[in-house]
Scaffold this active site. Structure first.
Site, mmCIF file in Angstrom:
data_model
loop_
_atom_site.group_PDB
_atom_site.id
_atom_site.type_symbol
_atom_site.label_atom_id
_atom_site.label_comp_id
_atom_site.label_asym_id
_atom_site.label_seq_id
_atom_site.Cartn_x
_atom_site.Cartn_y
_atom_site.Cartn_z
ATOM 1 N N GLY A 49 0.863 -1.185 0.000
ATOM 2 C CA GLY A 49 0.000 0.000 0.000
ATOM 3 C C GLY A 49 0.895 1.231 0.000
ATOM 4 N N GLN A 184 -5.628 -8.925 -2.237
ATOM 5 C CA GLN A 184 -5.696 -7.915 -1.176
ATOM 6 C C GLN A 184 -7.137 -7.614 -0.770
ATOM 7 O OE1 GLN A 184 -3.756 -7.703 -3.887
ATOM 8 N NE2 GLN A 184 -1.841 -6.622 -3.483
ATOM 9 N N ASP A 225 -1.478 4.522 -6.523
ATOM 10 C CA ASP A 225 -0.038 4.421 -6.254
ATOM 11 C C ASP A 225 0.738 5.590 -6.840
ATOM 12 O OD1 ASP A 225 -1.151 1.509 -6.099
ATOM 13 O OD2 ASP A 225 0.724 1.569 -4.986
HETATM 14 O O1 MRU Z 1 0.794 -4.133 -4.529
HETATM 15 P P1 MRU Z 1 0.163 -3.389 -3.391
HETATM 16 O O2 MRU Z 1 -0.628 -4.276 -2.467
HETATM 17 O O3 MRU Z 1 1.163 -2.539 -2.646
HETATM 18 O O4 MRU Z 1 -0.862 -2.413 -4.096
HETATM 19 C C1 MRU Z 1 -1.666 -1.582 -3.288
HETATM 20 C C2 MRU Z 1 -2.554 -0.720 -4.065
HETATM 21 O O5 MRU Z 1 -2.550 -0.684 -5.277
HETATM 22 C C3 MRU Z 1 -3.399 0.228 -3.282
HETATM 23 O O6 MRU Z 1 -4.678 0.323 -3.840
HETATM 24 C C4 MRU Z 1 -2.730 1.590 -3.303
HETATM 25 O O7 MRU Z 1 -1.403 1.472 -2.898
HETATM 26 C C5 MRU Z 1 -3.434 2.566 -2.445
HETATM 27 S S1 MRU Z 1 -3.173 2.301 -0.714
HETATM 28 C C6 MRU Z 1 -4.011 3.534 0.089
#
Ligand code: MRU
Length: 340
Positions: A49, A184, A225
């Site tokens: 995240g 997730q 991201d």
């Molecule tokens: O690969 P991840 O689990 O780190 O991806 C997370 C996401 O894409 C979330 O939706 C994003 O980071 C927003 S967190 C507030």
């Protein structure tokens, strides 16, 4: 909250992370005390995240200062841990702003602690602004990936909006994309909403268009991201599909974005580096093969939703709408978003 995503333990110089790879089954914490170990925890998704990995990296720099590790080298190793979430570079830039003047562990700890506290305040502000576009009475959401307390320091962005809507007395239902391949949505978002007592249903990623067409959905809320200067938004793979389904069904599509995730140095989504991860994340479920031996997979971890599909970007300073180039520039100039 029955868990803590990130905790700095100052007397021992240890960063304690909840190992999100073990959720929802087990609450296991890992204690890390070197920048290499912190970088590895970001890469292997012990912590994930965008905001959570930013604050984690900031504490990674604190471990470097405590251990006498060269700060420039520590910065480089942490910066390389994952490419897409700009919060990682943003947090390390903030830390660099301190250590180039004062490399003491004391100064870096104070900065990391401030960033940790700021994340919580920013998330609260995002949720508060979002209530302007969440219907009173009952509100049905669609959500992708995890964006809650596990993806931030606390509360979260998009999932924080859903939780806040529930806590404000609205009758909430949240459809949670399971979010292949790392699940997730099924593992983390469902874990959180269950704890908060928020009614929800996990759905397979391919179900969103059908559900929007055949059932009532008020709005989609997702995290991000990296948001480019033109509003194009990188988020977990599948977000773009959700936005297309929303557009075809007339469902508003909102991105919850702390300003630390908006990268005005990246002009458009085409300039965003999309992380490609191990094909086994697609081909295996834990240690069980899902596909025949010898098959290959393409595992792109993120996609880019074009700004034209985004109804609004909900920031800590208000809701930004198109034209994004102009309105994001105004936001950073401190001129505010205008009325929601
Ligand atoms: O690969 P991840 O689990 O780190 O991806 C997370 C996401 O894409 C979330 O939706 C994003 O980071 C927003 S967190 C507030």
């Amino acid at each position: 909250m029955a868990f803590r995503t990130i905790e700095w333990i100052d007397n021992t110089g240890v960063l304690r992370l909840l190992d999100q790879r073990r959720l929802p089954g087990q609450l296991v914490y890992l204690d890390l005390s070197t920048p290499d170990a912190v970088a590895e925890a970001i890469t292997n998704m012990t912590v994930r995240g965008a905001p959570a990995i930013g604050v984690t990296a900031a504490y990674g720099m604190v471990t470097a200062a405590r251990r006498g590790v060269d700060l420039r080298a520590a910065d480089a190793v942490l910066r390389a841990a994952r490419p897409t979430a700009v919060n990682l570079a943003w947090a390390l830039d903030q830390m660099r702003g301190i250590w180039t003047h004062d490399p003491s562990a004391l100064a870096l700890t104070a900065k990391a602690r401030a960033m940790e506290a700021e994340d919580i305040a920013v998330n609260r502000a995002i949720s508060a602004h979002a209530m302007a576009v969440v219907p009173q009475g009952s509100a049905t959401f669609f959500h992708h990936c995890n964006t809650g307390s596990l993806a931030t320091v606390d509360l979260g962005t998009a999932l924080g909006i859903i939780r806040t809507a529930h806590e404000s007395g609205r009758k909430v239902l949240a459809y949670l994309d399971e979010t292949r391949p790392r699940l997730q949505g099924a593992k983390l978002s469902a874990f959180e909403l269950l704890q908060y007592g928020v009614p929800h249903a996990v759905v397979v990623d391919g179900a969103s268009a059908h559900i929007m067409r055949t059932r009532h959905v008020d709005l989609c809320v997702v995290g991000c991201d990296r948001v480019a200067a033109n509003g194009d938004t990188a988020n977990k793979i599948g977000t773009y599909n959700l936005a297309l389904a929303a557009a075809d069904n007339g469902v508003p599509f909102y991105v919850a974005a702390p300003m630390s995730t908006i990268d005005r140095a990246t002009l458009t989504g085409a300039d965003i580096d999309i992380e490609e991860r191990d094909p086994d994340e697609v081909l295996m479920l834990d240690s069980t093969p899902l596909a025949p031996a010898g098959t290959t997979a393409l595992n792109l971890a993120f996609d880019v939703t074009p700004a034209r599909l985004i109804t609004g970007i909900i920031t800590e300073r208000g809701i930004i709408r198109a034209p994004y180039v102009e309105n994001l520039a105004r936001l950073f100039a401190g001129k505010g978003p205008g009325s929601p």
